[in-house]
Design an enzyme around this catalytic site. Structure first.
Site, PDB file in Angstrom:
ATOM      1  N   LEU A   1       0.812  -1.224   0.000  1.00  0.00           N
ATOM      2  CA  LEU A   1       0.000   0.000   0.000  1.00  0.00           C
ATOM      3  C   LEU A   1       0.840   1.267   0.000  1.00  0.00           C
ATOM      4  O   LEU A   1       1.734   1.435   0.822  1.00  0.00           O
ATOM      5  CB  LEU A   1      -0.938  -0.017   1.218  1.00  0.00           C
ATOM      6  CG  LEU A   1      -1.965   1.114   1.295  1.00  0.00           C
ATOM      7  CD1 LEU A   1      -3.296   0.600   1.846  1.00  0.00           C
ATOM      8  CD2 LEU A   1      -1.463   2.280   2.142  1.00  0.00           C
ATOM      9  N   LEU A   2       0.504   2.137  -0.945  1.00  0.00           N
ATOM     10  CA  LEU A   2       1.071   3.495  -1.008  1.00  0.00           C
ATOM     11  C   LEU A   2       0.036   4.446  -0.435  1.00  0.00           C
ATOM     12  O   LEU A   2      -1.133   4.359  -0.778  1.00  0.00           O
ATOM     13  CB  LEU A   2       1.362   3.823  -2.473  1.00  0.00           C
ATOM     14  CG  LEU A   2       1.650   5.255  -2.940  1.00  0.00           C
ATOM     15  CD1 LEU A   2       2.394   5.221  -4.279  1.00  0.00           C
ATOM     16  CD2 LEU A   2       0.415   6.135  -3.071  1.00  0.00           C
ATOM     17  N   ASN A   3       0.488   5.385   0.449  1.00  0.00           N
ATOM     18  CA  ASN A   3      -0.396   6.516   0.749  1.00  0.00           C
ATOM     19  C   ASN A   3       0.343   7.837   0.584  1.00  0.00           C
ATOM     20  O   ASN A   3       0.835   8.092  -0.524  1.00  0.00           O
ATOM     21  CB  ASN A   3      -1.204   6.335   2.047  1.00  0.00           C
ATOM     22  CG  ASN A   3      -0.443   6.095   3.320  1.00  0.00           C
ATOM     23  OD1 ASN A   3       0.347   5.174   3.411  1.00  0.00           O
ATOM     24  ND2 ASN A   3      -0.685   6.892   4.327  1.00  0.00           N
ATOM     25  N   ASP A   4       0.417   8.687   1.569  1.00  0.00           N
ATOM     26  CA  ASP A   4       0.831  10.090   1.364  1.00  0.00           C
ATOM     27  C   ASP A   4       2.172  10.270   0.642  1.00  0.00           C
ATOM     28  O   ASP A   4       3.142   9.589   0.960  1.00  0.00           O
ATOM     29  CB  ASP A   4       1.009  10.802   2.713  1.00  0.00           C
ATOM     30  CG  ASP A   4      -0.129  10.583   3.669  1.00  0.00           C
ATOM     31  OD1 ASP A   4      -1.152  10.025   3.274  1.00  0.00           O
ATOM     32  OD2 ASP A   4       0.030  10.981   4.833  1.00  0.00           O
TER      33      ASP A   4
ATOM     34  N   GLN B   1       4.507   7.189   1.679  1.00  0.00           N
ATOM     35  CA  GLN B   1       4.190   6.297   2.777  1.00  0.00           C
ATOM     36  C   GLN B   1       3.957   4.915   2.198  1.00  0.00           C
ATOM     37  O   GLN B   1       3.165   4.739   1.262  1.00  0.00           O
ATOM     38  CB  GLN B   1       2.903   6.781   3.475  1.00  0.00           C
ATOM     39  CG  GLN B   1       3.090   7.948   4.394  1.00  0.00           C
ATOM     40  CD  GLN B   1       3.739   7.526   5.690  1.00  0.00           C
ATOM     41  OE1 GLN B   1       3.126   6.908   6.538  1.00  0.00           O
ATOM     42  NE2 GLN B   1       5.017   7.854   5.842  1.00  0.00           N
TER      43      GLN B   1
ATOM     44  N   TYR C   1       5.898   7.912   9.952  1.00  0.00           N
ATOM     45  CA  TYR C   1       4.731   8.576   9.371  1.00  0.00           C
ATOM     46  C   TYR C   1       5.157   9.813   8.577  1.00  0.00           C
ATOM     47  O   TYR C   1       6.324  10.143   8.479  1.00  0.00           O
ATOM     48  CB  TYR C   1       3.722   8.918  10.472  1.00  0.00           C
ATOM     49  CG  TYR C   1       2.810   7.753  10.837  1.00  0.00           C
ATOM     50  CD1 TYR C   1       3.079   6.459  10.382  1.00  0.00           C
ATOM     51  CD2 TYR C   1       1.689   7.940  11.621  1.00  0.00           C
ATOM     52  CE1 TYR C   1       2.240   5.401  10.708  1.00  0.00           C
ATOM     53  CE2 TYR C   1       0.844   6.883  11.956  1.00  0.00           C
ATOM     54  CZ  TYR C   1       1.123   5.610  11.500  1.00  0.00           C
ATOM     55  OH  TYR C   1       0.288   4.562  11.820  1.00  0.00           O
ATOM     56  N   SER C   2       4.144  10.531   8.061  1.00  0.00           N
ATOM     57  CA  SER C   2       4.397  11.543   7.034  1.00  0.00           C
ATOM     58  C   SER C   2       5.232  12.720   7.501  1.00  0.00           C
ATOM     59  O   SER C   2       5.256  13.057   8.691  1.00  0.00           O
ATOM     60  CB  SER C   2       3.069  12.053   6.490  1.00  0.00           C
ATOM     61  OG  SER C   2       2.536  11.060   5.652  1.00  0.00           O
TER      62      SER C   2
HETATM   63  C1  FRU Z   1      -2.675  10.655   6.171  1.00  0.00           C
HETATM   64  C2  FRU Z   1      -1.953   9.937   7.297  1.00  0.00           C
HETATM   65  C3  FRU Z   1      -1.026  10.884   8.020  1.00  0.00           C
HETATM   66  C4  FRU Z   1      -0.042   9.926   8.653  1.00  0.00           C
HETATM   67  C5  FRU Z   1       0.095   8.876   7.564  1.00  0.00           C
HETATM   68  C6  FRU Z   1       0.333   7.485   8.087  1.00  0.00           C
HETATM   69  O1  FRU Z   1      -3.098   9.785   5.178  1.00  0.00           O
HETATM   70  O2  FRU Z   1      -2.889   9.370   8.205  1.00  0.00           O
HETATM   71  O3  FRU Z   1      -1.658  11.745   8.947  1.00  0.00           O
HETATM   72  O4  FRU Z   1       1.186  10.537   8.943  1.00  0.00           O
HETATM   73  O5  FRU Z   1      -1.105   8.910   6.829  1.00  0.00           O
HETATM   74  O6  FRU Z   1       0.531   6.611   7.022  1.00  0.00           O
END
Ligand code: FRU
Length: 487
Positions: free
Chosen positions: A49-52, A68, A111-112
């Site tokens: 999974l990719l996020n921020d 992330q 985290y981000s």
């Molecule tokens: C936003 C978030 C950030 C956090 C990160 C964790 O999508 O919840 O607030 O640092 O993702 O993956």
């Protein structure tokens, strides 16, 4: 989600990366290889999974971008920063895990956060997500550097401990400077009323390793939210652009349909004592189904650049079945003229264009990686079916009415649907009785739609069901131009 290789419980999500068996990783890769929805010019993870977007910066002659990342399945588990570099903001080379959660200051997730070139190093600021034996969250704001060979230093350092004023929602430090003062803005939740706010810190040492609490930066326009994730403060064309994700904001303060919105406001000034002057109203940064956690930088070349996560927290995506989830948007340039924000893919994106073709009402490229530009005259209606199959029974449909000033994107007829609990259409209010220009950047499972050169943006994931869903069928549009986009 029907991801079948593994059932993730909490313990599995936080398992050390080295404990995953080579067998499992091979199976996961084989599954991911079968996906029919791989994009051609958007960043997405091979597995997991990719996020921020994180740490977007220019350092050592290259653009750096991280995201992330949880590698072992389409779930939010133990997060790292995955590192990419580029010389043109389009072609990205993957360097792998740049920052891992492997230390007492970030044991349950890196985290981000953001990055800034600082002499011979790239300095990262990020939230170390730490949990104690009772699973109580302890958010630490940390710094660490990367050298010119892209090696992470072993010296992770906590610069900001948990803040007494805030709950354990205290994360996502964003670095910015104004008049030689270095600031961090951090998203948070007040202990006193459990409402969202921003916290400002100022650097007290030249080397950016000592920081002091400065003040709270309240955003009254969004004071019904319970948490602001991923804040950014940028200086754009003599204005101040504040972007953030106000979780739980009431519909009276911001109309939105996604599970959580990404919003902005424009202010006249950010004062030396940390206040916003002349702050305007809160607006959606993106009107599509899937944009979140946009990270913006005042880049050294003078542009303001940003990247969004084309995904949302707590949503299952069709690619989950293939063991991966998430993509990043194109890199966009941000301008503010006459108090109007525009966001548009950077000029470097033009290099993806193949040979231009024009058409009147229908085009079938045999694939879905293209840029499509058209106009609609004032007082007209237009309907554009994208990713349409041959009999047009399956498509994403864009309906534009320039008389009343409405634009609606409907993804309910794509064949493959998801997140339908949050609605299947998204709408933008345009100025009535005016013509519009539209530029659409489509990739196999991405639609980034820019109205009037980026005055409005709709970014969405869409997933075809049939292999013949490669038609564009348009009525009411003029000057239909199309370019295949390839790397
Ligand atoms: C936003 C978030 C950030 C956090 C990160 C964790 O999508 O919840 O607030 O640092 O993702 O993956």
């Amino acid at each position: 989600m029907t991801f079948s290789l593994y059932q993730f419980d909490q313990q599995a999500r936080y398992r050390a990366y080295s404990d995953w068996s080579p067998n499992y990783i091979a199976e996961l890769n084989a599954l991911a290889d079968q996906s029919p929805w791989r994009n051609h010019f958007h960043i997405e993870p091979k597995t997991g999974l990719l996020n921020d977007p994180n740490g977007f910066s220019y350092f050592n002659g290259q653009w750096h971008l991280f995201y992330q990342y949880y590698p072992f399945g389409p779930v939010h588990g133990l997060k790292s920063w995955h590192h990419l570099v580029s010389s043109d903001l389009i072609h990205w080379e993957e360097l792998g895990l740049g920052l891992q959660a492997d230390n007492s200051v970030d044991s349950h997730g890196a985290y981000s956060g953001t990055a800034i070139a600082d002499g011979d190093v790239l300095r990262l600021f990020y939230t170390g997500n730490v949990r104690d034996e009772n699973w109580t969250r302890i958010p630490l704001q940390n710094t660490v550097t990367i050298d010119k060979s892209n090696q992470l230093s072993s010296d992770k350092k906590t610069i900001i401990p948990p803040l007494d004023l805030a709950t354990d929602h205290f994360r996502d430090p964003m670095y910015f400077t104004q008049n030689d003062t270095s600031w961090l803005v951090i998203g948070g939740q007040r202990k006193s009323d459990l409402k969202a706010t921003l916290y400002l810190y100022q650097a007290t040492s030249e080397d950016l390793t000592q920081w002091a609490f400065h003040s709270e930066l309240a955003i009254p326009q969004a004071d019904t939210a319970y948490m602001f994730e991923c804040p950014n403060i940028n200086f754009v064309d003599d204005k101040v652009l504040v972007t953030f994700c106000p979780q739980g904001i009431s519909p009276e303060q911001l109309h939105y349909q996604n599970i959580y919105p990404n919003a902005y406001l424009i202010a006249d000034r950010f004062t030396a004592d940390g206040h916003l002057e002349g702050a305007g109203q809160l607006v959606n940064l993106d009107f599509g189904f899937d944009a979140y956690a946009t990270q913006l930088i005042n880049s050294p070349d003078g542009r303001v650049l940003g990247v969004s996560w084309l995904g949302l927290p707590e949503i299952d995506y069709p690619t989950d079945d293939y063991g991966y989830q998430g993509a990043l948007s194109l890199v966009k340039e941000y301008r503010i003229q006459n108090n109007q924000l525009t966001q548009y893919p950077v000029v470097e994106t033009l290099q993806l264009r193949g040979k231009e073709q024009t058409f009147d009402t229908q085009m079938n490229l045999g694939h879905n990686h293209f840029e499509y530009a058209f106009t609609v005259d004032a007082n007209q209606t237009a309907e554009i079916a994208l990713f349409a199959n041959n009999d047009k029974s399956k498509a994403a449909v864009l309906s534009i009415d320039t008389k009343n000033g409405t634009l609606i994107l409907d993804r309910s007829h794509m064949g493959t649907t998801f997140a339908t609990a949050f609605g299947t259409t998204r709408q933008v209010a345009l100025t009535p009785a005016e013509p519009v220009t539209v530029n659409i950047f489509a990739d196999s499972s991405v639609l980034e739609i820019f109205i009037n050169h980026g005055a409005y943006v709709l970014s969405s994931r869409i997933f075809t069901e049939d292999t013949d869903q490669t038609n564009i069928i348009a009525s009411g549009t003029l000057h239909n131009q199309i370019w295949p986009l390839t790397m």
